[in-house]
Design a protein around this motif. Structure first.
Motif, short mmCIF file in Angstrom:
data_model
loop_
_atom_site.label_atom_id
_atom_site.label_comp_id
_atom_site.label_asym_id
_atom_site.label_seq_id
_atom_site.Cartn_x
_atom_site.Cartn_y
_atom_site.Cartn_z
N GLU A 356 12.57 -5.95 -5.33
CA GLU A 356 12.00 -6.81 -4.28
C GLU A 356 11.29 -6.00 -3.21
O GLU A 356 10.27 -6.44 -2.67
CB GLU A 356 13.10 -7.67 -3.65
N LEU A 357 11.79 -4.82 -2.89
CA LEU A 357 11.11 -3.96 -1.93
C LEU A 357 9.76 -3.52 -2.48
O LEU A 357 8.74 -3.54 -1.79
CB LEU A 357 11.97 -2.75 -1.59
N GLY A 358 9.75 -3.12 -3.75
CA GLY A 358 8.50 -2.74 -4.38
C GLY A 358 7.52 -3.89 -4.43
O GLY A 358 6.32 -3.72 -4.18
N LYS A 359 8.00 -5.09 -4.73
CA LYS A 359 7.13 -6.26 -4.81
C LYS A 359 6.43 -6.52 -3.48
O LYS A 359 5.23 -6.84 -3.46
CB LYS A 359 7.94 -7.50 -5.21
N VAL A 360 7.16 -6.39 -2.39
CA VAL A 360 6.57 -6.66 -1.08
C VAL A 360 5.43 -5.69 -0.79
O VAL A 360 4.36 -6.08 -0.30
CB VAL A 360 7.65 -6.58 0.02
N VAL A 361 5.64 -4.40 -1.10
CA VAL A 361 4.60 -3.40 -0.83
C VAL A 361 3.40 -3.61 -1.75
O VAL A 361 2.25 -3.60 -1.30
CB VAL A 361 5.18 -1.98 -1.00
N VAL A 362 3.66 -3.81 -3.05
CA VAL A 362 2.56 -4.00 -4.00
C VAL A 362 1.79 -5.26 -3.67
O VAL A 362 0.55 -5.27 -3.66
CB VAL A 362 3.10 -4.05 -5.45
N ARG A 363 2.49 -6.34 -3.39
CA ARG A 363 1.84 -7.60 -3.05
C ARG A 363 0.93 -7.43 -1.84
O ARG A 363 -0.23 -7.88 -1.85
CB ARG A 363 2.91 -8.65 -2.77
N SER A 364 1.44 -6.79 -0.81
CA SER A 364 0.64 -6.59 0.40
C SER A 364 -0.61 -5.78 0.12
O SER A 364 -1.71 -6.10 0.60
CB SER A 364 1.50 -5.90 1.47
N LEU A 365 -0.47 -4.73 -0.69
CA LEU A 365 -1.64 -3.91 -1.04
C LEU A 365 -2.65 -4.72 -1.84
O LEU A 365 -3.87 -4.64 -1.59
CB LEU A 365 -1.18 -2.69 -1.84
N MET A 366 -2.20 -5.50 -2.81
CA MET A 366 -3.11 -6.29 -3.62
C MET A 366 -3.84 -7.34 -2.79
O MET A 366 -5.02 -7.63 -3.03
CB MET A 366 -2.35 -6.95 -4.77
N GLU A 367 -3.17 -7.91 -1.81
CA GLU A 367 -3.82 -8.86 -0.92
C GLU A 367 -4.91 -8.17 -0.10
O GLU A 367 -6.03 -8.68 0.03
CB GLU A 367 -2.79 -9.51 0.00
N GLN A 368 -4.56 -7.01 0.45
CA GLN A 368 -5.53 -6.30 1.30
C GLN A 368 -6.73 -5.80 0.50
O GLN A 368 -7.83 -5.65 1.04
CB GLN A 368 -4.83 -5.15 2.01
N MET A 369 -6.55 -5.56 -0.78
CA MET A 369 -7.64 -5.11 -1.63
C MET A 369 -8.43 -6.27 -2.23
O MET A 369 -9.44 -6.05 -2.91
CB MET A 369 -7.09 -4.22 -2.75
N GLY A 370 -7.96 -7.49 -2.01
CA GLY A 370 -8.68 -8.65 -2.49
C GLY A 370 -8.35 -9.07 -3.91
O GLY A 370 -9.03 -9.94 -4.47
N HIS A 371 -7.31 -8.48 -4.51
CA HIS A 371 -6.94 -8.84 -5.87
C HIS A 371 -6.00 -10.04 -5.93
O HIS A 371 -5.81 -10.64 -6.99
CB HIS A 371 -6.28 -7.66 -6.58
N LEU A 372 -5.38 -10.38 -4.80
CA LEU A 372 -4.53 -11.56 -4.70
C LEU A 372 -4.84 -12.29 -3.42
O LEU A 372 -5.16 -11.67 -2.39
CB LEU A 372 -3.04 -11.17 -4.71
#
Length: 390
Positions: A356-372
């Motif tokens: 879950e900790l990894g998910k939060v970081v990856v999710r945030s990065l993907m949002e900021q990069m425009g992939h999500l």
């Protein structure tokens, strides 16, 4: 949207961060990977058992078993069917042994002379030569200590020279809905040079350092809540604490450790004050997160479960967490499979990143990069229903 954004995984271990990558678009504590655009194309590690675990859970991922110091980047790219610049993300956590507090009694570690620390340079090398769109590196917070300043500064400098703008921060897993007081440093960088904004914490509670609670956030997830719907299972004989300190361990109340058996507390006056490590005979508390699960604990190293069991002789004994409970503590999916025996499984779990900790970081990065698309699970605060076991 491209549903197959490729990921390179280094030092993959059992795949905690890999699991986070392939489930990053799902709400917290949800383990359906159908919505993630990311797929781990290739994973590397020197541990054959860990790679068997990866194969059980990521059958689509190509794996390379070997020493990263002798594995060319071209070989990694070829195994994943990638060219330089193809990967959306490169992830990995170089072995944390050189920077972990648990081994500071070793002189070479206190002096930051452990040769395994050079694996950070290998991470930088693969980033530089594979040119992913972004990277995520995680490690124990000890990497940021003054003792390791030279190596950490070299890591950051190397990532900058590779053309990235790395940001780093120590995150407490419990502050993101994980039922564990585990601190990890994350270093994140983007190829386009834009700085990464770390996600806001969602939970608050007492930790080993902090006593101030932010009442506007969700309370920390306690172990009893995390385990609430686990089916009952028999306790393995090897999970029962027997031997020299068996009676003493069974008498330690939840939340206490060997200090219970000193002259300052109500147990037996057996040990001198602060004569052992904090984890010695440590018992977990049902309404609080666990302390850090260790990969290779000694026979008397906790945290042990707060409830006792009876051994074959009818004697009251402390017990270790079961594999199912450890998976909950690390927020692995219940159906995640581990290769190897009980000791190997604990080593893999203890070395992993809480999913879950990894998910939060990856999710945030993907949002900021425009992939999500932002939907409240990244740098925005999720709802109580999403992130609380309660």
């Amino acid at each position: 949207m491209n549903r197959e954004l490729p990921v390179i995984s280094l030092f993959s271990g059992a795949g905690g961060l890999d699991c986070a990558v392939e489930r990053c678009s799902e709400p917290a504590l949800t383990h359906d990977d159908s919505g993630s655009p990311l797929r781990v194309a290739v994973a590397t590690d020197h541990d054959e058992t860990a790679l068997r675990t990866l194969a059980l859970n990521f059958p689509h991922t190509k794996t390379l078993c070997g020493d990263i110091q002798t594995t060319p980047t071209e070989e990694i790219l070829e195994a994943g069917g990638l060219e330089r610049g193809d990967a959306t993300l490169l992830i990995g956590g170089p072995p944390c042994t050189p920077f972990s507090k648990s081994g500071f009694w070793i002189e070479e570690k206190r002096n930051s002379a452990d040769p395994n620390a050079s694996l950070l340079d290998e991470y930088v090398r693969v980033v530089r030569e594979s040119k992913p769109e972004a990277f995520i590196l995680e490690n124990v917070q000890g990497l940021t200590y003054k003792t390791h300043k030279e190596q950490f500064d070299r890591l950051i400098a190397g990532l900058k020279e590779a053309g990235y703008n790395p940001s780093y921060k120590v995150l407490l897993a419990a502050e993101y809905g994980v039922p564990q007081l585990r601190r990890r440093v994350f270093v994140v960088g983007r190829r386009d040079g834009k700085p990464f904004q770390f996600p806001l914490s969602t939970h608050s509670g007492e930790s080993e350092r902090d006593r101030v609670i932010d009442r506007s956030k969700i309370p920390f997830v306690g172990l009893k809540s995390a385990f609430r719907d686990l089916p009952e299972e028999p306790v393995e004989l090897s999970d029962i604490v027997e031997g020299t300190y068996a009676d003493l361990a069974a008498e330690v109340p939840p939340g206490q450790n060997y200090l219970w058996h000193t002259e300052r507390y109500d147990g037996r006056d057996v040990f001198k004050w602060r004569s052992r490590y904090w984890t010695f005979l440590l018992r977990a508390e049902p309404d609080r997160p666990s302390t850090t699960l260790q990969a290779q604990p000694g026979p008397w190293v906790g945290p042990f479960h707060w409830e006792n069991v009876q051994n074959a002789k009818g004697e009251s004994r402390a017990r270790r967490f079961t594999v199912s409970e450890m998976k909950r503590i690390m927020t692995f999916p219940d159906d995640f499979s581990f290769a190897g025996g009980r000791r190997e499984v604990q080593r893999q779990i203890g070395n992993a990143v809480p999913v879950e900790l990894g998910k939060v970081v990856v999710r945030s990065l993907m949002e900021q990069m425009g992939h999500l698309e932002p939907d409240g699970c990244g740098s925005e605060r999720p709802s109580n229903e999403q992130l609380s076991f309660i």
